[in-house]
Design a protein around this motif. Structure first.
Motif, PDB file in Angstrom:
ATOM      1  N   PHE A  85       0.860  -1.340   0.008  1.00 50.63           N
ATOM      2  CA  PHE A  85      -0.180  -0.009  -0.082  1.00 50.63           C
ATOM      3  C   PHE A  85       0.910   1.284  -0.089  1.00 50.63           C
ATOM      4  O   PHE A  85       0.414   2.323   0.050  1.00 50.63           O
ATOM      5  CB  PHE A  85      -1.039  -0.063   1.248  1.00 50.63           C
ATOM      6  N   LEU A  86       2.218   1.163  -0.194  1.00 49.43           N
ATOM      7  CA  LEU A  86       2.925   2.314  -0.033  1.00 49.43           C
ATOM      8  C   LEU A  86       4.109   2.239  -1.140  1.00 49.43           C
ATOM      9  O   LEU A  86       4.552   1.020  -1.601  1.00 49.43           O
ATOM     10  CB  LEU A  86       3.856   2.400   1.329  1.00 49.43           C
ATOM     11  N   PRO A  87       4.441   3.297  -1.982  1.00 49.98           N
ATOM     12  CA  PRO A  87       5.443   3.143  -2.729  1.00 49.98           C
ATOM     13  C   PRO A  87       6.975   2.947  -2.231  1.00 49.98           C
ATOM     14  O   PRO A  87       7.252   4.152  -1.793  1.00 49.98           O
ATOM     15  CB  PRO A  87       5.320   4.173  -3.917  1.00 49.98           C
ATOM     16  N   VAL A  88       7.642   1.940  -2.116  1.00 49.11           N
ATOM     17  CA  VAL A  88       8.815   1.904  -1.277  1.00 49.11           C
ATOM     18  C   VAL A  88       9.998   2.077  -2.185  1.00 49.11           C
ATOM     19  O   VAL A  88      10.011   1.710  -3.248  1.00 49.11           O
ATOM     20  CB  VAL A  88       8.914   0.383  -0.620  1.00 49.11           C
ATOM     21  N   ASP A  89      10.887   2.933  -1.740  1.00 51.30           N
ATOM     22  CA  ASP A  89      12.189   3.436  -2.607  1.00 51.30           C
ATOM     23  C   ASP A  89      13.140   2.536  -2.198  1.00 51.30           C
ATOM     24  O   ASP A  89      14.161   1.874  -2.942  1.00 51.30           O
ATOM     25  CB  ASP A  89      12.684   4.693  -2.375  1.00 51.30           C
ATOM     26  N   ALA A  90      13.523   2.043  -0.895  1.00 52.19           N
ATOM     27  CA  ALA A  90      14.578   1.287  -0.415  1.00 52.19           C
ATOM     28  C   ALA A  90      14.006   0.339   0.568  1.00 52.19           C
ATOM     29  O   ALA A  90      13.492   0.692   1.392  1.00 52.19           O
ATOM     30  CB  ALA A  90      15.622   2.143   0.133  1.00 52.19           C
ATOM     31  N   TYR A  91      14.543  -1.046   0.415  1.00 55.23           N
ATOM     32  CA  TYR A  91      14.276  -1.908   1.332  1.00 55.23           C
ATOM     33  C   TYR A  91      15.661  -2.370   2.043  1.00 55.23           C
ATOM     34  O   TYR A  91      16.639  -2.470   1.331  1.00 55.23           O
ATOM     35  CB  TYR A  91      13.669  -3.516   0.565  1.00 55.23           C
ATOM     36  N   ILE A  92      15.368  -2.618   3.455  1.00 63.85           N
ATOM     37  CA  ILE A  92      16.559  -3.037   4.037  1.00 63.85           C
ATOM     38  C   ILE A  92      16.428  -4.313   4.797  1.00 63.85           C
ATOM     39  O   ILE A  92      15.240  -4.536   5.313  1.00 63.85           O
ATOM     40  CB  ILE A  92      16.627  -2.032   5.557  1.00 63.85           C
TER      41      ILE A  92
END
Ligand code: SF4
Lengths: 170, 160
Positions: B122-129
């Motif tokens: 439900f969110l546009p994620v730019d970076a995954y950790i």
């Protein structure tokens, strides 16, 4: 199996079987704790007696169990403590799969209010005369009971809506 | 040598776009969305040892109106997802999102009915950790990735 009861728990069991002989179904021990299975219709009487005469003033927890049996499928367990005597006892009642219903003990212990809501939310056991039987974890309009054994681990897709990702259009 | 020789000493020319991106990249204020254990590691990221101040990101904004980067730290339940999305929508553009830890990225070990299996649903994620929990320096790494991204994005010029 012979029971290995402390003096006070022995008194608890003796008192209950003296006063409610036909309402006790089974007394057993497991992992060092004592469980008393009683008839659901005597729940209020027995709980009152335990609180007033045997000093089990603290209701530490209420939880549900899905036994997944064809008879008496659900079980509600009351975890009682007496601080004065440092004793713990578990009271169990069972109910049927169709319209499971148990009396609410929230008049006896106020703490039961939220505990019973949790059991209702997770297992769909209804509590008669509960002052405020609403869901507590799941959304109000959720239709299922997640801790019933037939409920899939990952839930039912679409049963809880996610937020809209295009906020300008809704 | 172009316009600089005509302007004399004390002047430097650059493109407006570069200047804006440079400013944005070095003042990415995080919106901490601390939902579970990962949030504790996120606090360390802003603390003196890891010192996000070096990147201009020490100003954790608890008001979405003043934040640029949302750090989703921890697992999010279906019920909470609506609140998270609302806060995200209140953040002014341009904005970026970091999914911190296994839970925010994929649901992690919470493989169950109540937890959204990754906040990118439900969110546009730019970076995954990755990690459970990720170390604070991994959060810094994600922040640097976002800085790189900001520097590469178009800011005020049109894509021609
Ligand atoms: S990834 Fe690990 S540390 Fe982070 S919220 Fe999930 S369980 Fe907690």
């Amino acid at each position: 199996m012979s029971l290995n009861l402390s003096e006070y728990l022995q008194k608890t069991v003796d008192d209950l079987s003296g006063n409610f002989a036909d309402k006790l179904i089974h007394v057993y021990q497991s992992s060092g704790d004592t469980f008393i299975v009683i008839q659901a219709d005597a729940l209020l009487e027995i709980c009152k007696y335990l609180k007033e005469n045997l000093h089990y003033i603290y209701l530490s927890d209420v939880f549900g169990i899905d036994r997944y049996t064809s008879e008496e499928r659900f079980e509600v367990v009351y975890n009682l403590l007496s601080f004065k005597h440092h004793q713990r006892v578990f009271i169990k009642v069972r109910c049927e799969e169709e319209n499971p219903e148990v009396d609410s003990v929230s008049k006896i212990w106020k703490a039961a209010n939220w505990f019973e809501r949790e059991v209702y939310d997770m297992f769909g056991v209804f509590f008669r005369n509960h002052p405020d039987l609403r869901r507590i974890y799941m959304p109000e309009d959720f239709e299922y009971y997640p801790l019933r054994k037939e409920f899939p681990l990952l839930g039912i897709p679409g049963s809880i809506p996610l937020p809209s990702t295009t906020p300008d259009t809704d | 040598m172009g316009i600089e020789s005509a302007l004399g000493k004390g002047f430097l020319t650059t493109r407006m776009d570069t200047l804006v991106k440079w400013a944005r990249a070095n003042a990415a204020w995080p919106m901490p969305m601390g939902l579970a254990c990962c949030a504790i590691e996120m606090m360390a990221f802003a603390g003196p040892r890891y010192d996000a101040a070096r990147f201009g990101s020490e100003v954790m904004r608890f008001s979405p109106r003043q934040a640029d980067v949302m750090i989703v730290a921890g697992w999010c339940s279906y019920k909470m997802s609506h609140a998270i999305r609302r806060i995200w929508d209140q953040m002014p553009d341009p904005k970026w999102c970091i999914a911190m830890g296994a839970c925010a990225s994929t649901g992690g070990m919470h493989r169950c009915y109540g937890v959204v299996q990754g906040c990118d649903n439900f969110l546009p994620v730019d970076a995954y950790i990755s990690g459970c929990p990720p170390r604070p320096d991994a959060v810094l790494h994600a922040l640097m990735k976002i800085q790189d991204k900001i520097k590469k994005e178009h800011s005020i010029t049109l894509d021609t």
